[in-house]
Write a protein that holds these residues in place. Structure first.
Motif, PDB file in Angstrom:
ATOM      1  N   LYS A 164      12.771 -29.246  81.218  1.00 29.40           N
ATOM      2  CA  LYS A 164      12.265 -28.725  79.955  1.00 29.40           C
ATOM      3  C   LYS A 164      11.252 -29.688  79.348  1.00 29.40           C
ATOM      4  N   ALA A 165      11.568 -30.979  79.373  1.00 30.09           N
ATOM      5  CA  ALA A 165      10.642 -31.976  78.836  1.00 30.09           C
ATOM      6  C   ALA A 165       9.351 -32.013  79.637  1.00 30.09           C
ATOM      7  N   PHE A 166       9.457 -31.900  80.948  1.00 27.93           N
ATOM      8  CA  PHE A 166       8.281 -31.892  81.809  1.00 27.93           C
ATOM      9  C   PHE A 166       7.414 -30.677  81.517  1.00 27.93           C
ATOM     10  N   ASP A 167       8.040 -29.504  81.420  1.00 29.44           N
ATOM     11  CA  ASP A 167       7.283 -28.280  81.126  1.00 29.44           C
ATOM     12  C   ASP A 167       6.612 -28.345  79.753  1.00 29.44           C
ATOM     13  N   GLU A 168       7.315 -28.893  78.766  1.00 26.52           N
ATOM     14  CA  GLU A 168       6.730 -29.003  77.415  1.00 26.52           C
ATOM     15  C   GLU A 168       5.562 -29.981  77.426  1.00 26.52           C
ATOM     16  N   ALA A 169       5.689 -31.051  78.181  1.00 21.38           N
ATOM     17  CA  ALA A 169       4.611 -32.061  78.236  1.00 21.38           C
ATOM     18  C   ALA A 169       3.379 -31.499  78.951  1.00 21.38           C
ATOM     19  N   ASN A 170       3.596 -30.698  79.981  1.00 20.64           N
ATOM     20  CA  ASN A 170       2.473 -30.180  80.769  1.00 20.64           C
ATOM     21  C   ASN A 170       1.896 -28.879  80.229  1.00 20.64           C
ATOM     22  N   TYR A 171       2.739 -28.034  79.671  1.00 21.82           N
ATOM     23  CA  TYR A 171       2.272 -26.693  79.295  1.00 21.82           C
ATOM     24  C   TYR A 171       2.380 -26.425  77.796  1.00 21.82           C
ATOM     25  N   GLY A 172       2.913 -27.365  77.035  1.00 20.31           N
ATOM     26  CA  GLY A 172       3.104 -27.146  75.607  1.00 20.31           C
ATOM     27  C   GLY A 172       4.223 -26.173  75.366  1.00 20.31           C
ATOM     28  N   SER A 173       4.667 -26.063  74.147  1.00 18.53           N
ATOM     29  CA  SER A 173       5.771 -25.122  73.895  1.00 18.53           C
ATOM     30  C   SER A 173       5.400 -24.071  72.893  1.00 18.53           C
TER      31      SER A 173
END
Length: 93
Positions: A84-93
């Protein structure tokens, strides 16, 4: 399961190419264990569903299995948080 069982046997010290009969017997035992646990879990939990809590309840009196399940569940949660942290860092939330 055959290839996974063969790899696990090698990992635990067996020959790289264990006897087919040994792999077959171990696979039968694994399938029997999974089937038994699933049937037991279905009988104690909600009808038609197997939940993690049901499996934990079934193995609560076996300290080694219980500790391993706790470790795996903890690791699973850590992996979920990391993804989840990786996805938020790469794709924003």
């Amino acid at each position: 399961f055959l290839s996974a069982v063969r790899c696990m046997m090698y990992g635990f010290g067996d020959d790289q190419n264990p006897y087919t009969e040994s792999v077959d017997i171990l696979e039968d035992l694994v399938i029997e264990f999974i089937t038994e646990m699933t049937h037991k879990a279905m009988s104690i939990g909600r009808q038609g569903r197997v939940q993690v809590e049901d499996i934990v309840f079934l193995i609560r009196k076996d300290p080694r299995k219980f500790a391993r399940v706790k470790d795996l569940l903890t690791m699973n949660e850590e992996l979920k948080r990391a993804r989840k942290a990786f996805d938020e860092a790469n794709y924003g939330s």
